[in-house]
Design an enzyme around this catalytic site. Structure first.
Site, PDB file in Angstrom:
ATOM      1  CG  HIS A   1      -5.638  -2.548   0.403  1.00 46.71           C
ATOM      2  ND1 HIS A   1      -4.658  -2.491  -0.566  1.00 46.71           N
ATOM      3  CD2 HIS A   1      -5.265  -1.642   1.363  1.00 46.71           C
ATOM      4  CE1 HIS A   1      -3.751  -1.602  -0.243  1.00 46.71           C
ATOM      5  NE2 HIS A   1      -4.090  -1.073   0.929  1.00 46.71           N
TER       6      HIS A   1
ATOM      7  CD  GLU B   1      -5.354  -4.316  -3.845  1.00 45.76           C
ATOM      8  OE1 GLU B   1      -5.510  -3.921  -2.667  1.00 45.76           O
ATOM      9  OE2 GLU B   1      -4.273  -4.734  -4.282  1.00 45.76           O
TER      10      GLU B   1
ATOM     11  CB  SER C   1      -0.968  -0.042   1.181  1.00 49.47           C
ATOM     12  OG  SER C   1      -1.990   0.916   1.042  1.00 49.47           O
TER      13      SER C   1
END
Length: 486
Positions: free
Chosen positions: A392, A306, A178
């Site tokens: 995610h 995600e 990320s």
């Protein structure tokens, strides 16, 4: 489990003592730069002052200022941690850069522990860097991208000191997820970071890099919450909780800035690296496609679902406004005729924020002459009845083997099923083999075959699987995001 005694090594700034834990030499909280306090609060990192005697390094340093960690600092938050199988070795080094939307995160978080990969024959280093206003707000009188400059300083510390812990400074791999992956993409484009690492693993690269006008406008809005100008001199006297509170207050108001900030107004953070022309001269995609890091091997990839991390328990949002904000002119409804409104809303945000930036970074690096490998995590998180999918941050506990951490349990349940344990071993085999210089175990990416490794119960190497999205975005150029109206 800690063992009696403790390893001691001498580094450039002095002697440090760690702990033996489960066969590893572990050192925590070693300062790599002076405390960013007082006149240094919004300055570039300054080398740490040497000390006399032996510094005990058993505990993590304090978190950088952020939500939930705003106590006044009395010592440096700019610290590194090392897990080493043996100080006498010459092992590959893996340096982890945490995520957290550029406004949170820290190396002391249990899901960022480096013990499991280190036990497999690499030296693991983690570190803190400044986040939020202190690390990324674009302020008058302060260098841009202070959080990135902290990362460069930490990598310089690794170059100068990791040999004392059994690491090979010529075999450094950076890996992160990320905002950590976005930072790594930026580091690959930064002249100041050249030569500090030979390999990079970017897990879920966010497509958010700000132009100077946009970053300055956001900084003005942040400082406006405090009734002050966006200047380092004005903000430096304020306690950490005031700065964190200003960011939290703006976050709640960001949708009102859509006419100025575009899709950024729909994001869960007002922070990102700034393409300022000096610290970060170009956005990563254009820099890599021009060969800026062609001597650095890269693994880049993402998770299939995600954005579901943010939408799985949230009210459904109409897709129309989100399609207009994130993908104007792209025919998502025609491309995904069976998708519901909620599915389209999730898809376009997954594509814009993580999936397509990661894929196009791989393509840019390959186009620039760099050796590149692509992957996608398609295994669905089993916790919460499978509602999270392959969302995610699911990869973080899998890659680091921190399955029993709070974050690991959130995704995987307690205890983690054998599928998760097997997938975690699969990730670590690939990542550590890559760090050793052996490649991750699948063919390099090229624009014709687009071979991509799928991480799942049944792993596979296939042409990039999100073909519909790839075609939709094939003509798009990711770049520094503009300020839409002055």
């Amino acid at each position: 489990m800690a063992e009696t005694g403790g390893p001691e090594v001498t580094i450039a700034s002095g002697r440090v003592r760690g702990r033996f834990e489960d066969g590893l030499a572990v050192f925590r909280g070693i300062p790599y730069a002076r405390a960013p306090l007082g006149d240094l609060r919004f300055a570039a990192p300054v080398p740490v002052e040497p000390w006399d005697g032996v510094r005990d390094c058993a505990e993590f340093g304090p978190h950088p200022s952020q939500p939930g960690a705003t106590a006044p600092l009395t010592e440096s938050c700019l610290t590194v941690n090392v897990w080493s199988p043996g100080p006498a070795a010459r092992l590959p080094v893996m340096v982890y850069v945490y995520g957290g939307a550029y406004r949170g995160g820290g190396s002391a978080e249990p899901h960022h522990d480096g013990a499991v990969p280190a036990a497999e024959g690499v030296v693991v280093v983690t570190f803190n860097y400044r986040v939020g206003i202190e690390g990324f707000a674009h302020l008058e009188g302060a260098p841009a991208n202070r959080g990135l400059l902290d990362q460069v300083a930490a990598l310089e510390w690794v170059r100068d000191n990791v040999a004392a812990f059994g690491g090979d400074p010529d075999r450094v791999t950076v890996f992160g997820e990320s905002a950590g992956a976005g930072s790594i993409a930026a580091l690959m484009a930064m002249p100041r970071a050249a030569g500090l690492f030979r390999r990079a693993i970017a897990q879920s690269v966010p497509g958010t890099y700000f132009s100077v006008p946009l970053a300055a406008d956001i900084a003005a809005a942040l400082s406006g919450e405090l009734g002050l100008p966006p200047a380092a001199e004005a903000l430096a006297p304020l306690p950490p909780e005031r700065l964190v509170g200003a960011a939290d207050a703006l976050l709640a108001k960001m949708p009102a800035y859509e006419d100025r900030w575009g899709p950024v107004a729909h994001l869960p953070t007002p922070f990102a690296p700034v393409v300022d022309g000096e610290v970060l001269p170009r956005d990563p995609w254009s820099a890599l496609s021009a060969g800026a890091a062609r001597d650095v091997e890269l693994i880049a990839g993402h998770n299939r679902d995600e954005y579901r991390l943010y939408t799985h328990d949230a009210p459904d949002e109409p897709a129309g406004a989100l399609l207009a904000a994130f993908a104007p002119g792209l025919p998502y409804r025609e491309a995904f005729p069976e998708a519901s409104e909620a599915e389209l809303a999730e898809l376009v945000r997954s594509d814009w924020l993580f999936r397509m930036p990661s894929l196009l970074l791989a393509e840019a690096h390959a186009a620039g002459g760099g050796r590149t490998y692509a992957y996608e995590l398609t295994w669905a998180a089993p916790a919460q009845g499978g509602a999270l999918g392959a969302c995610h941050a699911l990869d973080v506990p899998l890659v680091l083997g921190t399955l029993d951490s709070e974050v690991g349990r959130f995704f995987l349940g307690d205890p983690a099923p054998e599928e998760a344990q097997a997938l975690s071993r699969d990730f670590r085999r690939a990542w550590t083999a890559f760090a050793r210089g052996e490649g991750p175990g699948w063919p390099a990416y090229d624009p014709e075959r687009r071979l991509t490794r799928l991480f799942d119960v049944e792993p596979a190497v296939v042409p990039y699987p999100e073909e519909t999205s790839r075609r939709l975005w094939s003509g798009h150029t990711f770049a520094a995001l503009p300020l839409l109206t002055a």
